[in-house]
Design a protein around this motif. Structure first.
Motif, short mmCIF file in Angstrom:
data_model
loop_
_atom_site.label_atom_id
_atom_site.label_comp_id
_atom_site.label_asym_id
_atom_site.label_seq_id
_atom_site.Cartn_x
_atom_site.Cartn_y
_atom_site.Cartn_z
N GLY A 133 0.89 -1.32 0.00
CA GLY A 133 -0.02 -0.10 -0.03
C GLY A 133 0.77 1.24 -0.06
N ILE A 134 2.07 1.14 -0.39
CA ILE A 134 2.94 2.31 -0.53
C ILE A 134 3.23 2.94 -1.81
CG2 ILE A 134 5.29 3.37 0.15
CD1 ILE A 134 5.28 1.26 2.28
N GLU A 135 2.68 4.00 -2.37
CA GLU A 135 2.85 4.55 -3.58
C GLU A 135 4.17 5.16 -3.87
OE1 GLU A 135 0.91 8.06 -6.45
OE2 GLU A 135 0.43 8.06 -4.23
N THR A 136 4.83 4.63 -5.07
CA THR A 136 6.10 5.25 -5.49
C THR A 136 5.81 6.32 -6.56
OG1 THR A 136 7.15 3.23 -5.31
CG2 THR A 136 8.27 4.81 -6.52
N VAL A 137 6.02 7.72 -6.14
CA VAL A 137 5.80 8.77 -7.03
C VAL A 137 6.85 8.88 -8.28
CG1 VAL A 137 4.47 10.03 -5.21
CG2 VAL A 137 6.97 10.45 -5.55
#
Length: 211
Positions: free
Chosen positions: A21-25
């Motif tokens: 659930g961790i977004e990579t921008v």
């Protein structure tokens, strides 16, 4: 965001984090792109490989130091195959809040890595014990000579970001015993309670001979 020159590793870490659930921008491959992406996206954390183009020596670590100069206490989790002592000291000397330094081959499992990511992003620390050992070996003077062997073990685990309960489990002792050791550590290092600085972070800096 992720800074890693290997396309496969970049994609792998990005997928791993996405599953949690961790977004990579942003995902970049060199130090200059790292600094540009941080300025553009202002991510909560940068996961940075030490060795990137053009020389594949210490570009990632130097870029991390520069990022924390531009944005004080910007959270950085460094991943490396080796302990780059000179720049590791400079990175940690800038303050241990929001800093991680893990050796790739010693990351035991996904849960451990994700825990380090979340901890550093929240302003905590996650420093591999082997990194601590090598930095201690290079120090001319050791401010923790007064600590017992057990207190050193507790402090080393504190440097890895462990809470007292986790330290107790790792050392197979009671929570109360760990609390006593932590109290002794603070007392021996002369760390009085402070509203502006976290004593655990200050103790880690003292342990590394940086604070």
């Amino acid at each position: 965001m992720i800074a890693e020159d290997s396309v496969l590793l970049r994609a792998g870490v990005q997928r791993l984090l996405a599953d949690e659930g961790i977004e990579t921008v942003a995902a970049v491959e060199d130090g200059d792109s790292l600094l540009d992406a941080i300025a553009e996206h202002r991510p909560d954390l940068a996961v940075v490989d030490v060795r990137m183009p053009p020389t594949f020596t210490d570009e990632g670590l130097r870029a991390s130091i520069e990022a924390r100069k531009r944005i004080p206490n910007f959270p950085v989790l460094v991943l490396s195959q080796y302990v780059e002592e000179r720049y590791a000291v400079e990175l940690l000397a800038g303050g241990a809040s929001g800093v991680g330094y893990l050796l790739k081959e010693r990351v035991a499992d996904v849960a451990e890595f994700v825990d380090a990511v979340r901890r550093v992003a929240a302003g905590g620390t996650s420093i591999d014990h082997e990194v601590i050992s090598q930095l201690m070996a290079r120090s001319r003077r050791n401010p923790v000579d007064a600590l017992t062997q057990r207190e050193r073990e507790v402090l080393a685990l504190m440097a890895q970001g462990m809470a007292n309960t986790a330290i107790a489990k790792s050392l197979v002792v009671s929570d109360g015993a760990v609390e006593k050791h932590v109290g002794n550590i603070f007392a021996k290092l002369g760390l009085e309670p402070s509203s502006s600085e976290h004593r655990r972070v200050r103790a880690v800096l003292a342990f590394l001979n940086l604070g």
